[in-house]
Design an enzyme around this catalytic site. Sequence first.
Site, mmCIF file in Angstrom:
data_model
loop_
_atom_site.group_PDB
_atom_site.id
_atom_site.type_symbol
_atom_site.label_atom_id
_atom_site.label_comp_id
_atom_site.label_asym_id
_atom_site.label_seq_id
_atom_site.Cartn_x
_atom_site.Cartn_y
_atom_site.Cartn_z
ATOM 1 N N GLU A 125 -23.393 40.456 -13.070
ATOM 2 C CA GLU A 125 -22.390 40.662 -14.125
ATOM 3 C C GLU A 125 -22.655 39.759 -15.318
ATOM 4 O O GLU A 125 -23.222 38.676 -15.174
ATOM 5 C CB GLU A 125 -20.985 40.401 -13.557
ATOM 6 N N LYS A 127 -21.973 36.940 -17.950
ATOM 7 C CA LYS A 127 -21.172 35.726 -17.842
ATOM 8 C C LYS A 127 -20.465 35.504 -19.176
ATOM 9 O O LYS A 127 -21.083 35.102 -20.169
ATOM 10 C CB LYS A 127 -22.058 34.532 -17.503
ATOM 11 N N ASP A 129 -18.164 33.959 -22.089
ATOM 12 C CA ASP A 129 -17.891 32.608 -22.538
ATOM 13 C C ASP A 129 -16.403 32.523 -22.871
ATOM 14 O O ASP A 129 -15.986 32.647 -24.004
ATOM 15 C CB ASP A 129 -18.737 32.319 -23.778
ATOM 16 N N TYR A 240 -12.849 39.506 -12.109
ATOM 17 C CA TYR A 240 -14.147 39.638 -11.429
ATOM 18 C C TYR A 240 -14.157 39.161 -9.993
ATOM 19 O O TYR A 240 -15.215 39.055 -9.378
ATOM 20 C CB TYR A 240 -15.233 38.920 -12.216
ATOM 21 N N LYS A 328 -28.251 31.108 -16.953
ATOM 22 C CA LYS A 328 -27.955 30.922 -18.374
ATOM 23 C C LYS A 328 -29.083 31.455 -19.254
ATOM 24 O O LYS A 328 -30.247 31.377 -18.890
ATOM 25 C CB LYS A 328 -27.769 29.423 -18.664
ATOM 26 N N CYS A 422 -8.602 11.905 -53.136
ATOM 27 C CA CYS A 422 -9.073 13.285 -53.191
ATOM 28 C C CYS A 422 -10.295 13.384 -54.110
ATOM 29 O O CYS A 422 -10.248 12.919 -55.243
ATOM 30 C CB CYS A 422 -7.953 14.186 -53.704
ATOM 31 N N CYS A 425 -9.102 15.244 -57.445
ATOM 32 C CA CYS A 425 -8.093 14.774 -58.393
ATOM 33 C C CYS A 425 -7.821 13.282 -58.279
ATOM 34 O O CYS A 425 -7.092 12.722 -59.097
ATOM 35 C CB CYS A 425 -6.784 15.543 -58.203
ATOM 36 N N CYS A 440 -4.757 16.110 -49.360
ATOM 37 C CA CYS A 440 -4.469 15.547 -50.669
ATOM 38 C C CYS A 440 -2.979 15.776 -50.912
ATOM 39 O O CYS A 440 -2.485 16.886 -50.766
ATOM 40 C CB CYS A 440 -5.304 16.274 -51.725
ATOM 41 N N CYS A 445 -2.933 19.235 -57.451
ATOM 42 C CA CYS A 445 -4.374 18.971 -57.334
ATOM 43 C C CYS A 445 -5.144 20.190 -57.839
ATOM 44 O O CYS A 445 -4.909 21.303 -57.385
ATOM 45 C CB CYS A 445 -4.725 18.711 -55.875
HETATM 46 ZN ZN LIG Z 1 -6.502 16.548 -54.844
#
Ligand SMILES: [Zn+2]
Length: 686
Positions: A125, A127, A129, A240, A328, A422, A425, A440, A445
Amino acid sequence: MVDLEDSSSKIMDKETAHRRIFELRKTIEYHNARYYQQDAPEISDAEYDRLMKELQNLEALYPDDELASSPTQRVGAAPLSKFAPFAHPQPMLSLANAFGADEIKDFDSRVRRLAKSERVDYVAEPKLDGLAVNLIYENGRFRRGATRGDGAVGEDVTQNLKTIASLPLKMKTGAFRPIPEFIEVRGEVYMEKEPFEKLNRRRVEEGDAPFANPRNAAAGSLRQLDSKITARRPLNIFLYGVGSAGDAAFASHWEILETLAAWGFPVNPLIRPMPDINACIEYYEQTGSIRSSLPYDIDGVVLKVNRLEIQNLLGSVSRSPRWALACKFPAQQAATVIQDIIVQVGRTGTLTPVAVMEPVNVGGVLVSRATLHNEDEILKKDIRIGDAVLIQRAGDVIPEVVGVILSKRTGREKEFRMPRACPECGSEVVRQADEAAHRCVNLSCPAQLKEHIRHFASRGAMDIEGLGEKLSAQLFDAKMIADPADLYFLTKEKLLGLDRQAEKSAENLLEAVERSKTPALDKFIFALGIRHVGERTAKLLAGHFGSLEALMSAGCEELTAIREIGPEIAQSILEFFAEPKNRIVLEKFQRAGLSPRTPAPTAQASLQGKSFVFTGSMESMGRNKAKAAVESLGGIVHSSVTGKTSYVVAGSDPGSKLEKARKQSIPVIGEEEFLTMIGRQIHRQA
Ligand SMILES: [Zn+2]
């Protein structure tokens, strides 16, 4: 307290009630499939909620044996403070790994030696993830479910598992084998690649960090304390195997799989019986070659000895069964060097560190950038500028830094620090205690505002053609616009002052802006860029409230009463409308004449096919509101009277339209009559 309405408010005998319950369950299951699996709902959310509410009420009054498998159990329950531990009746073992054909042959030799057999047949089967889970069914009904945990004890995620549409709450009868009193069914919860990418796009738009890969997304969704959030995630499951199977004794693994399928469990269609190990190796290689074309991620194939008699003979060693093997695939990985780590500022002010790498080919795609998500992630993996790193593509597109190749460290690498100011800004950067992200704090901004305007104009939101990332940044930098509402005050003269802004494209832009003045309400709500409010949530809100005013005046309780809206989203909506700066922008929209169209609820389309023309002014409401009310009931509003007009609504001081209507014998109604016609709607908006 039970809220009595619909059929549940009527006095009915038990039999009628149970018939209605049966009917409602079937109808809701049907609409669930339309909504979750086919993405093509047939009824409005309001109508769906009404059906669900009626069923919940009836179930409370007339409980029956089928309650545990009712669709009312799938909508998610109150958030938990933590998961309860769950001891697996039979431990969930982990599989030994193998890489390549030689190791697979070694496994087969060992199996045949221990089984004292010339040839052993297997089941192969893919595998997946995802995240392994254990489900308990009693007398055919799903009772509890848990994550694998350490194999002995996992976390009880029953509520969350119930929200997975493909997980049967009730096993099918009529299989060639009776349903056992008790059975443990094992499977893998996973997320398909396409819904995963859609989810990530939505998260980025809503200001959340994207998931690194479908596995993380599936695990994060299943391990949500608020099952309403899980209900919104596109999770899937394949079963399974079985743990303790009670009275259901099987002879082979293949027989188990066939029985699971007959009982109504989703079983991966790529699972095959294998006559010998050579067939297994062929399967391994072939599955590896079609890997990228599958709708979900797999990282190998699993081989299991088919005959349970031989499985028992082989037993397990150090918590791995000797009769199964995870083969794998080679990972799609590559090594490169991190040249720099830059920081990007998103629409909600989130600072995201991004690795700039020497371009490298990973599984056929040239990769030069990878998101590092947040500072914690960088510290955890100890990633430094100048490091040699291993990267991989997860979910086939998003590159991820797996780890640092420490042996290549020279000592000249530079540690990364999240900037305190930031980068766009210069404002302070903060990190809230419960968040991984740095933000920020400056609501003005420029990076945030630019992103905000780009989002507002984007397809799916207001869809203002021609206003892409470049032009919106250009307008912003030229100080012509500071927020999305300013777009509606642009003039041709102003636009022509821009570099290379030809007259024609200025006209086109102004036209596109003008066209966007009557957006669908849900598009407008989405365009506002409220944190956590994506396209789907915007649709829910528009359908439920019917107008922006109603949404703005909603309290937390009213918001969380809506299916799929949890406390986090509600909080974010409340904060958005409480923010004075946002209020100012909303007022500007109104001044510009922007008026969102109210959605037409399918259940209440009482004016379907009717057309209205207004003349004169009404006392109780303006033209726009009246228009919205008509449209929300499925009707249309025209500006001039034709032979096809259904009603002319005459307010005070009517114009020539009234005369025209009378000449053509079109029904004329007054304000009072009109209000009666739309009565319900007005009541709802009040
Ligand atoms: Zn900013």
